[in-house]
Design an enzyme around this catalytic site. Sequence first.
Site, mmCIF file in Angstrom:
data_model
loop_
_atom_site.group_PDB
_atom_site.id
_atom_site.type_symbol
_atom_site.label_atom_id
_atom_site.label_comp_id
_atom_site.label_asym_id
_atom_site.label_seq_id
_atom_site.Cartn_x
_atom_site.Cartn_y
_atom_site.Cartn_z
ATOM 1 N N LYS A 173 13.168 -1.440 12.539
ATOM 2 C CA LYS A 173 12.622 -0.111 12.266
ATOM 3 C C LYS A 173 11.217 -0.252 11.694
ATOM 4 O O LYS A 173 11.030 -0.731 10.590
ATOM 5 C CB LYS A 173 13.478 0.664 11.260
ATOM 6 N N GLU A 248 10.030 -8.946 1.005
ATOM 7 C CA GLU A 248 8.593 -9.154 0.744
ATOM 8 C C GLU A 248 8.079 -7.853 0.162
ATOM 9 O O GLU A 248 7.956 -6.853 0.876
ATOM 10 C CB GLU A 248 7.857 -9.482 2.045
ATOM 11 N N CYS A 282 -1.054 -5.980 0.802
ATOM 12 C CA CYS A 282 -0.267 -6.410 -0.365
ATOM 13 C C CYS A 282 -0.964 -7.543 -1.106
ATOM 14 O O CYS A 282 -0.667 -7.792 -2.272
ATOM 15 C CB CYS A 282 1.131 -6.831 0.077
ATOM 16 N N GLU A 384 1.208 -0.961 -9.009
ATOM 17 C CA GLU A 384 0.524 -1.138 -7.727
ATOM 18 C C GLU A 384 -0.037 0.213 -7.261
ATOM 19 O O GLU A 384 0.714 1.181 -7.130
ATOM 20 C CB GLU A 384 1.510 -1.679 -6.682
HETATM 21 P P1 NDP Z 1 8.144 1.396 1.737
HETATM 22 O O1 NDP Z 1 8.975 0.577 0.829
HETATM 23 O O2 NDP Z 1 7.992 2.828 1.456
HETATM 24 O O3 NDP Z 1 8.684 1.304 3.233
HETATM 25 C C1 NDP Z 1 8.820 0.081 3.944
HETATM 26 C C2 NDP Z 1 9.792 0.302 5.102
HETATM 27 O O4 NDP Z 1 11.092 0.547 4.581
HETATM 28 C C3 NDP Z 1 9.447 1.506 5.973
HETATM 29 O O5 NDP Z 1 9.801 1.232 7.302
HETATM 30 C C4 NDP Z 1 10.338 2.555 5.372
HETATM 31 O O6 NDP Z 1 10.557 3.625 6.244
HETATM 32 C C5 NDP Z 1 11.597 1.763 5.103
HETATM 33 N N1 NDP Z 1 12.515 2.347 4.147
HETATM 34 C C6 NDP Z 1 12.289 3.251 3.173
HETATM 35 N N2 NDP Z 1 13.439 3.554 2.515
HETATM 36 C C7 NDP Z 1 14.414 2.800 3.080
HETATM 37 C C8 NDP Z 1 15.811 2.655 2.863
HETATM 38 N N3 NDP Z 1 16.460 3.338 1.915
HETATM 39 N N4 NDP Z 1 16.512 1.790 3.616
HETATM 40 C C9 NDP Z 1 15.879 1.084 4.569
HETATM 41 N N5 NDP Z 1 14.562 1.191 4.863
HETATM 42 C C10 NDP Z 1 13.827 2.032 4.117
HETATM 43 O O7 NDP Z 1 6.747 0.638 1.802
HETATM 44 P P2 NDP Z 1 5.418 1.158 2.500
HETATM 45 O O8 NDP Z 1 5.668 1.374 3.947
HETATM 46 O O9 NDP Z 1 4.864 2.247 1.651
HETATM 47 O O10 NDP Z 1 4.480 -0.140 2.395
HETATM 48 C C11 NDP Z 1 3.688 -0.413 1.319
HETATM 49 C C12 NDP Z 1 4.345 -1.421 0.400
HETATM 50 O O11 NDP Z 1 4.633 -2.603 1.123
HETATM 51 C C13 NDP Z 1 3.453 -1.854 -0.740
HETATM 52 O O12 NDP Z 1 4.194 -1.894 -1.932
HETATM 53 C C14 NDP Z 1 3.018 -3.249 -0.351
HETATM 54 O O13 NDP Z 1 2.673 -4.074 -1.428
HETATM 55 C C15 NDP Z 1 4.224 -3.746 0.363
HETATM 56 N N6 NDP Z 1 3.870 -4.830 1.248
HETATM 57 C C16 NDP Z 1 4.296 -6.089 0.944
HETATM 58 C C17 NDP Z 1 3.938 -7.159 1.734
HETATM 59 C C18 NDP Z 1 4.433 -8.536 1.448
HETATM 60 O O14 NDP Z 1 4.350 -9.364 2.352
HETATM 61 N N7 NDP Z 1 4.923 -8.838 0.268
HETATM 62 C C19 NDP Z 1 3.074 -6.984 2.905
HETATM 63 C C20 NDP Z 1 2.696 -5.615 3.133
HETATM 64 C C21 NDP Z 1 3.084 -4.586 2.331
HETATM 65 P P3 NDP Z 1 9.652 4.971 6.064
HETATM 66 O O15 NDP Z 1 8.250 4.574 6.309
HETATM 67 O O16 NDP Z 1 10.192 5.849 7.111
HETATM 68 O O17 NDP Z 1 9.910 5.441 4.677
#
Ligand code: NDP
Length: 481
Positions: A173, A248, A282, A384
């Site tokens: 997803k 991650e 990130c 963050e």
């Molecule tokens: P989110 O945690 O909001 O979402 C990440 C993914 O998880 C999306 O596809 C989201 O869907 C999905 N999601 C949300 N809720 C659920 C749930 N209950 N169960 C399963 N899946 C779910 O992160 P962001 O998309 O806002 O990304 C930004 C964040 O990602 C920042 O904190 C950043 O630091 C981190 N990040 C970390 C990296 C790493 O390698 N450590 C690399 C890049 C980013 P939907 O969008 O539909 O809510």
Amino acid sequence: MFKIKNYINGQLVEPESGEYLDNYNPAEGKVYSLIPDSDDRDVQKAVVAANAAFDGWSSMPVLKRSAILLKIADFIDRDHEKLARAESDDNGKPLSLASRVDIPRASSNMRFYATAIQHFASESHMSDDQALNYTTRTPVGVAGCISPWNLPLYLFTWKVAPALAAGNTVVAKPSEITPMTAYLFSELCIEAGLPEGVLNIVHGLGAKAGQAIVEHPDIPLISFTGGTTTGKHIAATAAPMFKKMSLELGGKNPNIIFDDCDFDQALKVSIHSSFANQGQICLCGSRIFVQEGIYDRFVSQFVERVKTLKVGDPHDETSKVGAVVSKQHKDKILSYIKLAQDEGGEILCGGHQVKVEGRCEEGYFIAPTVIVGLDATCRTNQEEIFGPVVTIIPFKAEDEVIALANSTAYGLSATIWTDNLKRAHRVSHQIKSGIVWVNTWLFRDLRTPFGGMKQSGVGREGGEEALRFFTESKNICIALK
Ligand code: NDP
């Protein structure tokens, strides 16, 4: 309006609900396509397809599996321009960045794991002359891969490539905020002849489609990249089901600049590490610690240069800063800037929204923002923000800055600028983060382990770490006497 489709069992299909969500172009602030509002029924169909495809895919000779993944990589390169444009329109990032970084890295991910699997080996241990132990590594089953919006195709392929290369089938997803390139990717998979059901892409909301993946009893492994709060929720759901997990998560990375560094290089790269992708990486260094001997000079030259960064239409090659990803995220960033002022911070540049004339006048643009005068313990310096906002904090001594760098709940990455080799090693060893860059930033070798300490994550991806994560090991011990 264009409707993105789910990719299930080799077909592009409508969601079971028949419902769609709006997909925005953040630079224009307008809806430009529709995304399936998928739910547990779509996930169930995807899991059934992935399960049915597992035996065929996992037992396919590695070279054949690899050839299909390499073909997908070639198609990404062939469609480079189209994909870069789609990524920029979906995410708001400058087209030049999507073209230079996101899309080439997506094909590199595919190519890297398509070839890495050909060299992947397991261990054997001869126990004196009593017994031979050998370890097998077999694919786990149906992998659940959930990725964020900041580097959409780049991070999507970073999960899907090792999962598939190792012989798993996948239900993935992408973020509902940036689904377009994953959709285009599904078209490439069909063209490349990826067998039906091997990869399934279910679009939709995290709380609905994402949650259904995490909860599904027939998905034994979850690879998630996203925010720490979502990561906690996923871990709480998946841990009692004893799922294998790689998380991650977020970061609040220190960028530590010592008096003895190459000043010009530190300055130049720090601008990049602060504001690349609108600060929505990130690994961005959002807390800049500068030693007192060069503090005043650094701050004045940094601010002078940041003021020249052009915020503008992502299609314009001269734009260095594009739109942030959504209205909601723009409001979150602006609320943090307000918080920084409430906490006593002084804004040296930026701190406001930017209106870009023409097609982007309704877009979500924020000026690169530099803040000083804040204590390292305040919320602005602990939480963050994930936008074009950095703070600069002076320090005197090495021990002091190590303590400050380690003072957040996060531990993803750190950057150190110094020409003193002993200090570089000493400080690197004491920083609690999964990655430390010395005199560089974002230099990536895909063979290296990638991931965070503390609340920045659990587990490592990259290189063999990912292939180990996506396989189950078994030791077989044979008596020799
Ligand atoms: P989110 O945690 O909001 O979402 C990440 C993914 O998880 C999306 O596809 C989201 O869907 C999905 N999601 C949300 N809720 C659920 C749930 N209950 N169960 C399963 N899946 C779910 O992160 P962001 O998309 O806002 O990304 C930004 C964040 O990602 C920042 O904190 C950043 O630091 C981190 N990040 C970390 C990296 C790493 O390698 N450590 C690399 C890049 C980013 P939907 O969008 O539909 O809510």
